[in-house]
Design a protein around this motif. Structure first.
Motif, short mmCIF file in Angstrom:
data_model
loop_
_atom_site.label_atom_id
_atom_site.label_comp_id
_atom_site.label_asym_id
_atom_site.label_seq_id
_atom_site.Cartn_x
_atom_site.Cartn_y
_atom_site.Cartn_z
N SER A 1 -5.49 -1.10 -3.45
CA SER A 1 -4.09 -1.51 -3.63
C SER A 1 -4.01 -2.86 -4.36
N PRO A 2 -2.93 -3.06 -5.12
CA PRO A 2 -2.75 -4.34 -5.83
C PRO A 2 -2.66 -5.53 -4.87
N ALA A 3 -2.07 -5.34 -3.70
CA ALA A 3 -1.94 -6.44 -2.74
C ALA A 3 -3.31 -6.91 -2.26
N PHE A 4 -4.20 -5.97 -1.95
CA PHE A 4 -5.55 -6.34 -1.51
C PHE A 4 -6.31 -7.04 -2.63
N GLN A 5 -6.19 -6.51 -3.84
CA GLN A 5 -6.87 -7.12 -4.98
C GLN A 5 -6.37 -8.54 -5.23
N GLU A 6 -5.08 -8.77 -5.01
CA GLU A 6 -4.52 -10.11 -5.19
C GLU A 6 -5.06 -11.08 -4.13
N VAL A 7 -5.12 -10.65 -2.87
CA VAL A 7 -5.67 -11.49 -1.80
C VAL A 7 -7.13 -11.83 -2.12
N ARG A 8 -7.87 -10.84 -2.51
CA ARG A 8 -9.28 -11.04 -2.83
C ARG A 8 -9.46 -11.98 -4.03
N SER A 9 -8.62 -11.81 -5.03
CA SER A 9 -8.68 -12.66 -6.22
C SER A 9 -8.34 -14.11 -5.89
N ARG A 10 -7.31 -14.32 -5.07
CA ARG A 10 -6.94 -15.68 -4.67
C ARG A 10 -8.05 -16.34 -3.88
N TYR A 11 -8.69 -15.57 -3.01
CA TYR A 11 -9.81 -16.09 -2.22
C TYR A 11 -10.94 -16.54 -3.15
N ARG A 12 -11.32 -15.66 -4.07
CA ARG A 12 -12.43 -15.98 -4.97
C ARG A 12 -12.12 -17.15 -5.89
N ARG A 13 -10.87 -17.24 -6.38
CA ARG A 13 -10.50 -18.33 -7.28
C ARG A 13 -10.59 -19.68 -6.59
N PHE A 14 -10.47 -19.71 -5.27
CA PHE A 14 -10.60 -20.98 -4.55
C PHE A 14 -12.05 -21.22 -4.10
N VAL A 15 -12.64 -20.23 -3.46
CA VAL A 15 -13.92 -20.42 -2.79
C VAL A 15 -15.08 -20.65 -3.77
N PHE A 16 -15.17 -19.88 -4.82
CA PHE A 16 -16.31 -20.03 -5.72
C PHE A 16 -16.36 -21.41 -6.38
N VAL B 94 0.86 -1.17 0.00
CA VAL B 94 0.00 0.00 0.00
C VAL B 94 0.90 1.24 0.00
N PRO B 95 0.62 2.22 -0.86
CA PRO B 95 1.45 3.43 -0.90
C PRO B 95 1.46 4.13 0.45
N ARG B 96 2.54 4.83 0.74
CA ARG B 96 2.74 5.41 2.06
C ARG B 96 2.36 6.88 2.18
N GLN B 97 1.60 7.45 1.24
CA GLN B 97 1.22 8.84 1.42
C GLN B 97 0.28 8.95 2.61
N ARG B 98 0.30 10.11 3.26
CA ARG B 98 -0.54 10.33 4.42
C ARG B 98 -1.91 10.78 3.96
N VAL B 99 -2.96 10.10 4.39
CA VAL B 99 -4.32 10.49 4.05
C VAL B 99 -4.99 11.04 5.30
N HIS B 100 -6.14 11.64 5.12
CA HIS B 100 -6.70 12.43 6.21
C HIS B 100 -7.68 11.72 7.11
N SER B 101 -8.31 10.65 6.66
CA SER B 101 -9.29 9.99 7.52
C SER B 101 -9.14 8.48 7.40
N THR B 102 -9.71 7.81 8.38
CA THR B 102 -9.67 6.34 8.39
C THR B 102 -10.38 5.77 7.18
N ALA B 103 -11.50 6.37 6.79
CA ALA B 103 -12.24 5.89 5.61
C ALA B 103 -11.38 5.97 4.36
#
Length: 146
Positions: A49-64, A31-40
């Motif tokens: 982020s690409p890392a989150f998308q990869e985790v989600r993709s791996r999950y879906r490729r197995f579970v479905f 995840v890029p390290r720029q400072r953002v203003h809120s938790t949301a």
């Protein structure tokens, strides 16, 4: 003494040190390290982020596919039990018939699917998900919660 345990969070324990969540750690897809203003905004950035998308993709490729195969196997068992009672009553060995073998097969496939899911998660998703968690905690540190 550094701990080589992926579940150990040195910064949360107060023992400090730059760990996997340190700014500029150079991990691909981090995840890029720029400072953002809120938790949301932080969580939206992590979600994109690409890392989150990869985790989600791996999950879906197995579970479905696994869920679909298991559901079809279960429905085949139920349909066979109601539509073909003669087939299900056919003896296999002694008092054991096809229905009993198929019913025990349902239990066996449930345990097998649970084992396969846990193994898949451990080998293909847990480390990346843990790194995402550390990144998110690092980014939200000091941000006022709503």
């Amino acid at each position: 003494m550094p701990v080589d345990d992926p579940w150990y969070d040195a910064t949360a324990s107060g023992r400090g040190g730059a760990g996997p969540g340190a700014p500029g750690d150079g991990r691909p897809g981090a995840v890029p390290r720029q400072r953002v203003h809120s938790t949301a905004e932080i969580y939206l950035e992590v979600q994109r982020s690409p890392a989150f998308q990869e985790v989600r993709s791996r999950y879906r490729r197995f579970v479905f596919p696994a869920a679909l195969v298991f559901l079809l196997w279960y429905l085949a068992y139920v349909v066979a039990a109601t539509a073909a009672p003669g087939l299900m009553a056919r003896p296999v060995a002694g008092a054991v018939n096809v229905a009993m073998v198929a019913g025990l097969g349902q239990f066996l496939t449930t345990f097998l699917l649970t084992w396969a899911y846990a193994r898949h998660a451990r080998l293909r998703r847990d480390r990346t998900a843990l790194e995402l968690r550390w990144d998110t905690q690092e980014m939200t540190r000091g941000v006022a919660q709503p």
